[in-house]
Design a protein around this motif. Structure first.
Motif, mmCIF file in Angstrom:
data_model
loop_
_atom_site.group_PDB
_atom_site.id
_atom_site.type_symbol
_atom_site.label_atom_id
_atom_site.label_comp_id
_atom_site.label_asym_id
_atom_site.label_seq_id
_atom_site.Cartn_x
_atom_site.Cartn_y
_atom_site.Cartn_z
ATOM 1 N N MET A 191 -2.904 11.618 3.084
ATOM 2 C CA MET A 191 -3.113 10.345 1.833
ATOM 3 C C MET A 191 -1.905 8.937 2.487
ATOM 4 O O MET A 191 -1.869 7.916 3.411
ATOM 5 N N MET A 192 -1.021 9.445 3.929
ATOM 6 C CA MET A 192 -0.591 8.677 4.382
ATOM 7 C C MET A 192 -0.861 7.825 5.555
ATOM 8 O O MET A 192 -0.371 7.226 6.448
ATOM 9 N N VAL A 238 1.514 17.371 -4.874
ATOM 10 C CA VAL A 238 1.055 16.262 -4.023
ATOM 11 C C VAL A 238 0.983 17.412 -2.942
ATOM 12 O O VAL A 238 1.528 17.223 -2.069
ATOM 13 N N TRP A 265 0.472 -0.973 0.547
ATOM 14 C CA TRP A 265 -0.034 0.051 -0.216
ATOM 15 C C TRP A 265 1.131 1.514 0.205
ATOM 16 O O TRP A 265 0.368 1.664 -1.009
ATOM 17 N N GLU A 266 2.054 0.555 0.846
ATOM 18 C CA GLU A 266 2.530 1.943 0.533
ATOM 19 C C GLU A 266 3.445 2.578 -0.320
ATOM 20 O O GLU A 266 4.085 3.589 -0.815
ATOM 21 N N ARG A 283 -6.589 -0.237 -0.411
ATOM 22 C CA ARG A 283 -5.900 -1.186 0.766
ATOM 23 C C ARG A 283 -6.533 -1.915 0.813
ATOM 24 O O ARG A 283 -5.609 -3.197 1.042
ATOM 25 N N ALA A 294 1.220 4.530 -2.675
ATOM 26 C CA ALA A 294 0.611 5.353 -2.526
ATOM 27 C C ALA A 294 1.659 7.109 -2.363
ATOM 28 O O ALA A 294 2.290 7.167 -3.471
ATOM 29 N N THR A 295 3.428 6.193 -2.641
ATOM 30 C CA THR A 295 4.388 6.808 -2.809
ATOM 31 C C THR A 295 4.648 7.319 -4.346
ATOM 32 O O THR A 295 4.872 8.151 -4.905
ATOM 33 N N LEU A 348 -11.029 6.881 7.211
ATOM 34 C CA LEU A 348 -9.951 7.749 7.022
ATOM 35 C C LEU A 348 -9.771 9.086 6.262
ATOM 36 O O LEU A 348 -9.444 9.911 6.280
ATOM 37 N N LEU A 403 -7.660 5.270 -1.886
ATOM 38 C CA LEU A 403 -6.613 4.889 -0.666
ATOM 39 C C LEU A 403 -7.363 3.627 -0.255
ATOM 40 O O LEU A 403 -6.523 2.018 -0.361
ATOM 41 N N LEU A 404 -8.084 3.997 0.262
ATOM 42 C CA LEU A 404 -8.691 2.706 1.582
ATOM 43 C C LEU A 404 -8.995 1.356 0.405
ATOM 44 O O LEU A 404 -9.236 0.378 0.865
ATOM 45 N N TRP A 419 -1.095 15.079 0.991
ATOM 46 C CA TRP A 419 0.428 14.319 1.391
ATOM 47 C C TRP A 419 -0.264 12.855 2.940
ATOM 48 O O TRP A 419 0.392 11.962 3.020
ATOM 49 N N GLY A 441 1.726 8.460 -5.953
ATOM 50 C CA GLY A 441 0.609 10.089 -5.164
ATOM 51 C C GLY A 441 0.671 10.507 -5.815
ATOM 52 O O GLY A 441 -1.058 11.475 -6.072
#
Lengths: 163, 149
Positions: free
Chosen positions: B72-73, B64, A6-7, A43, A10-11, B85, A39-40, B69, A14
């Protein structure tokens, strides 16, 4: 092929996700909400992700979440109509959003926001994300001819808005 | 299928976008090219359509913003998967901030002040006016008699 965490999603994606979300919603707050919701779902869905175009997968989820939200808002607006006509008006926050900054990009973004949501979704998926008509038809669950029509009419409206 | 099936006036219509996007099959694209060769209106619309495509496709990728950001994280550091979230709205933040400030006023210790003495000035004064042991120099000039031995 390894499924990304997931990270990592996002990275790596994103900025792409946020850009697509911003093009659809036209403002930072709604784009942020949209990205979080996407993102939810990402995931939750990563385990079933089939290696392929991550951008395509993400943008499909993003567009669907966006259109789901649009439909929900419309339903609420229709339900609210008898009691409060003001709430029944089409959501105009995005169209009225005054974009900070200057330049052609802002003009184009502002013109995008004037499109009907379904047209905007088709145009963004085509021109921003670069999906094929078949992929867009699959994403939006509409026939190919509808995709072609929405994109072309959307571009026509963009042209009028940018005159 | 050709555009003539859908367009009573025989013009290319939304097939122009399909042409711009490379979505026409070869036979239809050839037929479209033939039509364009003799139709000024469709050529003009093709140019305009291509321009709109370029404008949108040319929109820049956005950076972003930091708060987005961070939001998001957030899931990576939150609890169970699927934890909500949703970013608190500004009003929620305002309420939370007010609560924190109020609580702070109730329990906070007296504020500490940072003092910056003019050390250079003090050194100069003592260098010029004092000599010898600085502690002795600080003793009162007149000691009460009852304290004297």
């Amino acid at each position: 092929l390894e499924i990304p965490t997931w990270e990592e999603v996002a990275t790596t994606y994103g900025a792409f996700l946020y850009s697509v979300a911003y093009r659809l919603t036209g403002n930072q707050d709604d784009a942020a909400d949209l990205v979080q919701e996407v993102l939810l779902r990402v995931r939750r869905g990563l385990a079933t992700y089939q290696p392929g175009s991550m951008e395509g997968w993400l943008s499909r989820i993003t567009t669907n979440v966006f259109l789901d939200d649009v439909r929900r808002r419309r339903r609420r607006a229709v339900e609210a109509l008898p009691d409060d006509p003001e709430q029944g008006l089409p959501a105009s926050a995005a169209a009225d959003e005054v974009l900070a900054g200057q330049g052609l990009s802002d003009d184009v973004q502002a013109a995008l926001l004037r499109l009907p949501d379904e047209f905007r979704a088709a145009v963004v998926l085509c021109d921003v994300v670069g999906l094929s008509y078949a992929e867009i038809a699959d994403s939006l669950d509409v026939p190919l001819g509808t995709v072609r029509s929405r994109i072309h009419r959307g571009r026509g409206l963009l042209r009028e808005a940018l005159r | 299928m050709t555009w003539d099936d859908r367009s009573p006036n025989g013009h290319l219509g939304d097939f122009l976008s399909a042409l711009v996007d490379g979505e026409l099959t070869d036979p239809i694209r050839r037929a479209a090219d033939q039509h364009l060769a003799g139709c000024r209106a469709c050529r003009a619309e093709l140019d305009a359509t291509a321009r709109m495509h370029q404008l949108v496709a040319g929109l820049p990728m956005l950076a972003v913003p930091a708060p987005v950001w961070a939001a998001m994280m957030a899931p990576s550091t939150s609890g169970a998967p699927g934890a909500p979230l949703r970013r608190p709205r500004p009003m929620v933040w305002a309420g939370a901030a007010a609560a924190v400030i109020g609580l702070g006023l109730l329990v906070a210790s007296p504020p500490s002040h940072r003092v910056t003495p003019p050390m250079t000035h003090f050194v100069q004064v003592h260098t010029v006016s004092q000599s010898g042991d600085p502690v002795t120099q600080l003793a009162p000039a007149a000691v009460p008699a009852f304290l004297r031995r």
